[in-house]
Design a protein around this motif. Sequence first.
Motif, PDB file in Angstrom:
ATOM      1  N   ALA A  71       0.835  -1.204   0.000  1.00 27.17           N
ATOM      2  CA  ALA A  71       0.000   0.000   0.000  1.00 27.17           C
ATOM      3  C   ALA A  71       0.869   1.252   0.000  1.00 27.17           C
ATOM      4  N   ALA A  72       0.370   2.284  -0.658  1.00 31.66           N
ATOM      5  CA  ALA A  72       0.997   3.606  -0.756  1.00 31.66           C
ATOM      6  C   ALA A  72       2.115   3.656  -1.800  1.00 31.66           C
ATOM      7  N   MET A  73       2.213   2.656  -2.660  1.00 31.01           N
ATOM      8  CA  MET A  73       3.212   2.665  -3.735  1.00 31.01           C
ATOM      9  C   MET A  73       2.562   3.061  -5.051  1.00 31.01           C
ATOM     10  N   VAL A  74       3.340   3.752  -5.871  1.00 31.90           N
ATOM     11  CA  VAL A  74       2.943   4.081  -7.236  1.00 31.90           C
ATOM     12  C   VAL A  74       3.986   3.474  -8.153  1.00 31.90           C
ATOM     13  N   ILE A  75       3.522   2.739  -9.161  1.00 35.26           N
ATOM     14  CA  ILE A  75       4.426   2.077 -10.101  1.00 35.26           C
ATOM     15  C   ILE A  75       3.971   2.373 -11.519  1.00 35.26           C
ATOM     16  N   MET A  76       4.937   2.651 -12.376  1.00 34.99           N
ATOM     17  CA  MET A  76       4.669   2.858 -13.797  1.00 34.99           C
ATOM     18  C   MET A  76       5.236   1.659 -14.549  1.00 34.99           C
ATOM     19  N   PHE A  77       4.348   0.788 -15.048  1.00 30.38           N
ATOM     20  CA  PHE A  77       4.769  -0.344 -15.864  1.00 30.38           C
ATOM     21  C   PHE A  77       4.787   0.113 -17.322  1.00 30.38           C
ATOM     22  N   PRO A  78       5.924   0.026 -18.001  1.00 30.98           N
ATOM     23  CA  PRO A  78       5.968   0.432 -19.407  1.00 30.98           C
ATOM     24  C   PRO A  78       5.293  -0.605 -20.304  1.00 30.98           C
ATOM     25  N   ALA A  79       4.763  -0.144 -21.417  1.00 31.72           N
ATOM     26  CA  ALA A  79       4.177  -1.048 -22.405  1.00 31.72           C
ATOM     27  C   ALA A  79       5.193  -2.141 -22.734  1.00 31.72           C
ATOM     28  N   GLY A  80       4.730  -3.384 -22.790  1.00 25.61           N
ATOM     29  CA  GLY A  80       5.605  -4.493 -23.119  1.00 25.61           C
ATOM     30  C   GLY A  80       6.189  -5.201 -21.906  1.00 25.61           C
ATOM     31  N   TRP A  81       5.962  -4.643 -20.700  1.00 24.54           N
ATOM     32  CA  TRP A  81       6.460  -5.314 -19.486  1.00 24.54           C
ATOM     33  C   TRP A  81       5.804  -6.688 -19.412  1.00 24.54           C
ATOM     34  N   ALA A  82       6.595  -7.722 -19.150  1.00 21.48           N
ATOM     35  CA  ALA A  82       6.060  -9.077 -19.063  1.00 21.48           C
ATOM     36  C   ALA A  82       6.718  -9.812 -17.913  1.00 21.48           C
ATOM     37  N   GLY A  83       5.949 -10.697 -17.288  1.00 25.26           N
ATOM     38  CA  GLY A  83       6.472 -11.478 -16.181  1.00 25.26           C
ATOM     39  C   GLY A  83       5.355 -12.159 -15.420  1.00 25.26           C
ATOM     40  N   GLU A  84       5.536 -12.235 -14.094  1.00 22.51           N
ATOM     41  CA  GLU A  84       4.563 -12.873 -13.224  1.00 22.51           C
ATOM     42  C   GLU A  84       4.162 -11.932 -12.110  1.00 22.51           C
ATOM     43  N   CYS A  85       2.937 -12.107 -11.647  1.00 26.38           N
ATOM     44  CA  CYS A  85       2.460 -11.390 -10.477  1.00 26.38           C
ATOM     45  C   CYS A  85       2.031 -12.423  -9.447  1.00 26.38           C
ATOM     46  N   THR A  86       2.481 -12.241  -8.212  1.00 28.80           N
ATOM     47  CA  THR A  86       2.042 -13.063  -7.096  1.00 28.80           C
ATOM     48  C   THR A  86       1.381 -12.140  -6.080  1.00 28.80           C
ATOM     49  N   VAL A  87       0.093 -12.310  -5.882  1.00 25.06           N
ATOM     50  CA  VAL A  87      -0.626 -11.528  -4.877  1.00 25.06           C
ATOM     51  C   VAL A  87      -0.601 -12.326  -3.580  1.00 25.06           C
ATOM     52  N   HIS A  88      -0.021 -11.723  -2.537  1.00 22.95           N
ATOM     53  CA  HIS A  88       0.081 -12.370  -1.233  1.00 22.95           C
ATOM     54  C   HIS A  88      -1.134 -12.030  -0.362  1.00 22.95           C
ATOM     55  N   ASP A  89      -1.505 -10.752  -0.351  1.00 22.83           N
ATOM     56  CA  ASP A  89      -2.670 -10.240   0.376  1.00 22.83           C
ATOM     57  C   ASP A  89      -3.478  -9.429  -0.626  1.00 22.83           C
ATOM     58  N   THR A  90      -4.781  -9.595  -0.654  1.00 25.79           N
ATOM     59  CA  THR A  90      -5.642  -8.943  -1.650  1.00 25.79           C
ATOM     60  C   THR A  90      -5.194  -7.506  -1.898  1.00 25.79           C
ATOM     61  N   ILE A  91      -4.953  -7.196  -3.178  1.00 27.38           N
ATOM     62  CA  ILE A  91      -4.488  -5.855  -3.546  1.00 27.38           C
ATOM     63  C   ILE A  91      -5.636  -5.036  -4.127  1.00 27.38           C
ATOM     64  N   ARG A  92      -5.487  -3.735  -3.982  1.00 28.00           N
ATOM     65  CA  ARG A  92      -6.408  -2.762  -4.590  1.00 28.00           C
ATOM     66  C   ARG A  92      -5.523  -1.694  -5.183  1.00 28.00           C
ATOM     67  N   ASN A  93      -5.769  -1.372  -6.453  1.00 26.94           N
ATOM     68  CA  ASN A  93      -5.037  -0.259  -7.040  1.00 26.94           C
ATOM     69  C   ASN A  93      -5.960   0.615  -7.875  1.00 26.94           C
ATOM     70  N   ILE A  94      -5.543   1.834  -7.985  1.00 29.89           N
ATOM     71  CA  ILE A  94      -6.179   2.814  -8.853  1.00 29.89           C
ATOM     72  C   ILE A  94      -5.245   2.895 -10.063  1.00 29.89           C
ATOM     73  N   TYR A  95      -5.778   2.639 -11.245  1.00 26.11           N
ATOM     74  CA  TYR A  95      -4.901   2.502 -12.402  1.00 26.11           C
ATOM     75  C   TYR A  95      -5.307   3.410 -13.546  1.00 26.11           C
ATOM     76  N   MET A  96      -4.341   3.612 -14.440  1.00 26.36           N
ATOM     77  CA  MET A  96      -4.605   4.285 -15.707  1.00 26.36           C
ATOM     78  C   MET A  96      -3.744   3.648 -16.775  1.00 26.36           C
ATOM     79  N   LEU A  97      -4.403   3.119 -17.801  1.00 24.20           N
ATOM     80  CA  LEU A  97      -3.730   2.583 -18.995  1.00 24.20           C
ATOM     81  C   LEU A  97      -3.733   3.691 -20.038  1.00 24.20           C
ATOM     82  N   ALA A  98      -2.545   4.018 -20.540  1.00 21.73           N
ATOM     83  CA  ALA A  98      -2.443   5.090 -21.540  1.00 21.73           C
ATOM     84  C   ALA A  98      -2.537   4.544 -22.939  1.00 21.73           C
TER      85      ALA A  98
END
Length: 116
Positions: A89-116
């Motif tokens: 919580a309280a982090m802001v991340i900018m994933f660039p187009a083409g970013w690829a990998g895996e996501c592991t959710v440990h505790d239910t996440i909530r984010n506010i997002y914007m896809l450009a």
Amino acid sequence: MTSSAPHLRQAFTRTDLVDWGAQPDALEGASHSTGRLVNKGPDNQPESGIWVCTPGRWRLAIPRDELCHFVAGRATYRSDDGEVIEVSAAMVIMFPAGWAGECTVHDTIRNIYMLA
């Protein structure tokens, strides 16, 4: 409030989310997503909203630049080139187009997002 700017109140605690289904490309567990759109522009660009996801692990590829403000939970993003991003919580991340990998959710996440 009358406004020409699309908006949602109480984005951090809002509970009237829409079922977006099981997270595709699951590797472990059965992550499930819910969310709420704030706005979708022409051809779905840009798109913004709230996204909530339960624990699990899956593959992902980010098709467009995506800014995420995580407001709850904990997750690990691991890119295909080995970079590890520990999210909380309280982090802001900018994933660039083409970013690829895996996501592991440990505790239910909530984010506010914007896809450009």
